[in-house]
Design a protein around this motif. Sequence first.
Motif, short mmCIF file in Angstrom:
data_model
loop_
_atom_site.label_atom_id
_atom_site.label_comp_id
_atom_site.label_asym_id
_atom_site.label_seq_id
_atom_site.Cartn_x
_atom_site.Cartn_y
_atom_site.Cartn_z
N MET A 95 -48.57 114.21 158.65
CA MET A 95 -48.91 114.12 157.25
C MET A 95 -49.83 112.93 157.03
O MET A 95 -49.65 111.89 157.65
N ASN A 96 -50.79 113.09 156.17
CA ASN A 96 -51.75 112.03 155.85
C ASN A 96 -51.75 111.86 154.34
O ASN A 96 -52.48 112.53 153.62
N ARG A 97 -50.90 110.96 153.84
CA ARG A 97 -50.78 110.71 152.40
C ARG A 97 -50.62 109.22 152.19
O ARG A 97 -49.81 108.57 152.87
N VAL A 98 -51.38 108.67 151.25
CA VAL A 98 -51.34 107.24 150.95
C VAL A 98 -51.09 107.06 149.46
O VAL A 98 -51.69 107.76 148.63
N GLU A 99 -50.19 106.12 149.14
CA GLU A 99 -49.97 105.71 147.75
C GLU A 99 -50.10 104.20 147.75
O GLU A 99 -49.41 103.52 148.52
N LEU A 100 -51.00 103.68 146.92
CA LEU A 100 -51.33 102.26 146.97
C LEU A 100 -51.55 101.71 145.57
O LEU A 100 -52.28 102.30 144.77
N SER A 101 -50.90 100.58 145.28
CA SER A 101 -51.22 99.86 144.04
C SER A 101 -52.40 98.94 144.36
O SER A 101 -52.41 98.27 145.39
N LEU A 112 -52.41 102.80 140.35
CA LEU A 112 -51.67 103.37 141.46
C LEU A 112 -52.47 104.58 141.91
O LEU A 112 -52.64 105.53 141.15
N VAL A 113 -53.03 104.51 143.11
CA VAL A 113 -53.87 105.60 143.61
C VAL A 113 -53.12 106.37 144.69
O VAL A 113 -52.32 105.81 145.44
N THR A 114 -53.37 107.66 144.73
CA THR A 114 -52.82 108.54 145.74
C THR A 114 -53.97 109.23 146.43
O THR A 114 -54.96 109.58 145.78
N GLY A 115 -53.86 109.43 147.73
CA GLY A 115 -54.94 110.09 148.44
C GLY A 115 -54.61 110.24 149.91
O GLY A 115 -53.45 110.29 150.31
N PHE A 116 -55.66 110.28 150.72
CA PHE A 116 -55.51 110.42 152.17
C PHE A 116 -56.58 109.59 152.86
O PHE A 116 -57.59 109.21 152.26
N LEU A 117 -56.35 109.30 154.14
CA LEU A 117 -57.29 108.51 154.92
C LEU A 117 -58.22 109.41 155.72
O LEU A 117 -57.79 110.42 156.27
N GLY A 118 -59.47 109.02 155.76
CA GLY A 118 -60.47 109.73 156.54
C GLY A 118 -61.46 108.73 157.10
O GLY A 118 -61.38 107.53 156.84
N ALA A 119 -62.41 109.23 157.85
CA ALA A 119 -63.46 108.38 158.41
C ALA A 119 -64.65 108.36 157.46
O ALA A 119 -64.99 109.38 156.87
N ILE A 166 -59.45 109.12 147.29
CA ILE A 166 -58.54 109.11 146.15
C ILE A 166 -58.50 110.50 145.53
O ILE A 166 -59.53 111.06 145.16
N THR A 167 -57.28 111.06 145.41
CA THR A 167 -57.11 112.38 144.82
C THR A 167 -56.42 112.34 143.47
O THR A 167 -56.50 113.30 142.71
N ALA A 168 -55.73 111.24 143.17
CA ALA A 168 -55.05 111.09 141.88
C ALA A 168 -54.87 109.61 141.60
O ALA A 168 -54.84 108.79 142.51
N LEU A 169 -54.75 109.26 140.31
CA LEU A 169 -54.53 107.87 139.94
C LEU A 169 -53.74 107.77 138.66
O LEU A 169 -53.73 108.69 137.85
N THR A 170 -53.08 106.61 138.52
CA THR A 170 -52.31 106.29 137.34
C THR A 170 -52.57 104.84 137.00
O THR A 170 -52.57 103.99 137.89
N ASP A 171 -52.78 104.53 135.71
CA ASP A 171 -52.90 103.13 135.28
C ASP A 171 -51.53 102.49 135.39
O ASP A 171 -50.51 103.11 135.07
N ILE A 172 -51.47 101.27 135.85
CA ILE A 172 -50.22 100.50 135.89
C ILE A 172 -50.21 99.62 134.66
O ILE A 172 -51.11 98.80 134.47
N VAL A 173 -49.21 99.78 133.85
CA VAL A 173 -49.13 99.01 132.59
C VAL A 173 -48.29 97.78 132.80
O VAL A 173 -47.35 97.74 133.50
#
Length: 96
Positions: free
Chosen positions: A1-7, A71-78, A89-96
């Motif tokens: 699985m290649n999934r990243v969630e990062l603030s 808060l970004v969600t996505g996957f890693l690539g070259a 980045i495939t999705a994002l949310t503002d952090i309040v």
Amino acid sequence: MNRVELSAQIIERKVLRYTPAGLPALDLVLAHESTVTEAQQDRKVKLDVKAVALGPVAEQLNRTDIGTSLLVTGFLGAPRNGRGVLLHITALTDIV
């Protein structure tokens, strides 16, 4: 699985461009800082990561102020040059 969630915060944003297929694309640099536990020890993590977003996510990030915490969600690539890692980045949310 290649999934990243990062603030992270946007620290650099290029000009919105369009792919040959007509999709909006945006190149960014994100900064992340946190403390994680590794081998029962707290470790400070600080890094900058190159990222790209396509489509509606690119348009949304293009309207987002530099320095905004996300808060970004996505996957890693070259990246195109094949060196290092690029966060898609495939999705994002503002952090309040």
